[in-house]
Design an enzyme around this catalytic site. Sequence first.
Site, mmCIF file in Angstrom:
data_model
loop_
_atom_site.group_PDB
_atom_site.id
_atom_site.type_symbol
_atom_site.label_atom_id
_atom_site.label_comp_id
_atom_site.label_asym_id
_atom_site.label_seq_id
_atom_site.Cartn_x
_atom_site.Cartn_y
_atom_site.Cartn_z
ATOM 1 C CG ASP A 214 2.866 -9.842 -38.230
ATOM 2 O OD1 ASP A 214 3.126 -8.864 -37.143
ATOM 3 O OD2 ASP A 214 3.143 -9.642 -39.433
ATOM 4 C CD GLU B 85 0.466 -6.796 -35.459
ATOM 5 O OE1 GLU B 85 0.897 -5.770 -35.238
ATOM 6 O OE2 GLU B 85 0.165 -7.599 -36.194
#
Length: 541
Positions: free
Chosen positions: A213, A272
């Site tokens: 993330d 990401e």
Amino acid sequence: MTQELAPTRTAPERGWWRDAVIYQVYVRSFADSDGDGIGDLCGIRERLPHIAALGADAVWLTPFYASPQADGGYDVADYRTVDPLFGTLDDAAELINTAHDLNLRVIVDIVPNHTSDQHAWFRAALADQQGGPARDRYHFHPGRGEAGELPPNDWESVFGGPAWTRTPDGDWYLHLFAPQQPDLNWHNPEVHEEFDSILRFWLGLGVDGFRVDVAHGMVKAEGLPDIGAREQAKMIGTQVLPFFDQDGVHDIHRSWRRLLDSYDGERIGVAEAWAPTPERLALYVRPDELHQAFNFQFLNCPWDAQAMRAVIETSLAATTLVGAPTTWVLSNHDVVRHLTRYGGGDDTLGLRRARAAALLMLALPGSAYLYQGEELGLPEVTDLPDEVRQDPSFFRTDGQDGLRDGSRVPMPWSGDAPPYGFSPEGAAPAWLPQPDTWKTLTVEAQTGDPHSTLELYRSALALRRELPGLGDGPMTWEQAPGGYPDGLLIFSRPGVVCTLNTTARPAELPTPGRLLIASDAPAEDGGTVTLPADSCAWWAI
């Protein structure tokens, strides 16, 4: 005339991730096993056969760690514990084992940019003195102004408002997201050591990789310089920013690649990462860094043949330079579902385009990501009452649109009324309400219907596995001597031609080959074929 775009790889071995189809599960919204109205790990385990039967190669799980849930679990209080809301560590181990029995790999989210404000480290930081060692694990700084009453710089939270919160003793701490998500200081060796330990913990439990993330955010520019502009969230992915996509993040990813490579079984890292150009994004997937990076340029591309071709070409060119696969994704838990984006308020039009986009995506070279429910043709839920919304960006200004809840409404599995099999009979209401109109969109309702979106996905994924020319490998744009009608994309893979009509009118062209699958049936007449508006088809050659 043809134009080859993606040359054949010369590497001696092809990793599984290079053409994998990876299915994203938003844990809260997939399946509720205990009747509290919230999805959980046992519910996911029970529904894994659906993902396997669909034809996916792996499942990616959003965070299920201990968390106050200020941002749907992306505010982690303990990275080695399962939140009781979702189950136990034993449940996680059983899920991983069941997935492996079904030949599904398991990728879990890791959140290294920030922790929860309830994490033991941050509680210790608040209790520490200014400049103390516990505070050095985060970004604590004195404020500006005569009495330090102003934030240290002009950075804004992605969710809206300032990216700084002041503590009672006068220090300010950085949070690029919600105030409950303080950013970690990756210049501190303790942070590196802790996350190496966390990765090893989950690798030891058998996970096959990590989706990282905010992989672009862990390192901030030296001196934390001002940006000098407002509405900074709208600049993400398009402009250079001092808090995102700094070169220092690549040292972290290199160290994690070495760690992943030390384990058997081809464990992977997925970034990401928002970068201002495809070339910058490709840096995250160099041979000594992560294995994949999400391609947000493709996700954000409008329904336009010329724009799609440009994104496809630049994406493939950038990743080919570093020997990495390109990834393709249409939806995820942070954006409006692509059916609704493509339809512009017309769900019938949106569904036609969404079905065509799915076939386009699955025909492209590389790896594809599916978001739960897109195989059912689920639209965005745009009329959620304010009182049920939980997305923190909804409650702040000048940040994201605050519409993420609409893509997170629980999955419909069966039945004619909510919760559509999401929860057991007699359960509490689902954490977000499902529309009454979804009874025709359930897995049960679509199974066996040859015209359904679910069966389209199942058939396309079966063909993708069966046909050796799909997945990783070369792609060539096809050109007719007189040119094809405007609004068409036509390309070939070994043994397959893909035709996409992005216009609102039928398009006629020479029949490319034997029809394999279509989002809307074309009309063949001798040596010509008429492609319906907003449709895609695969042809054997």
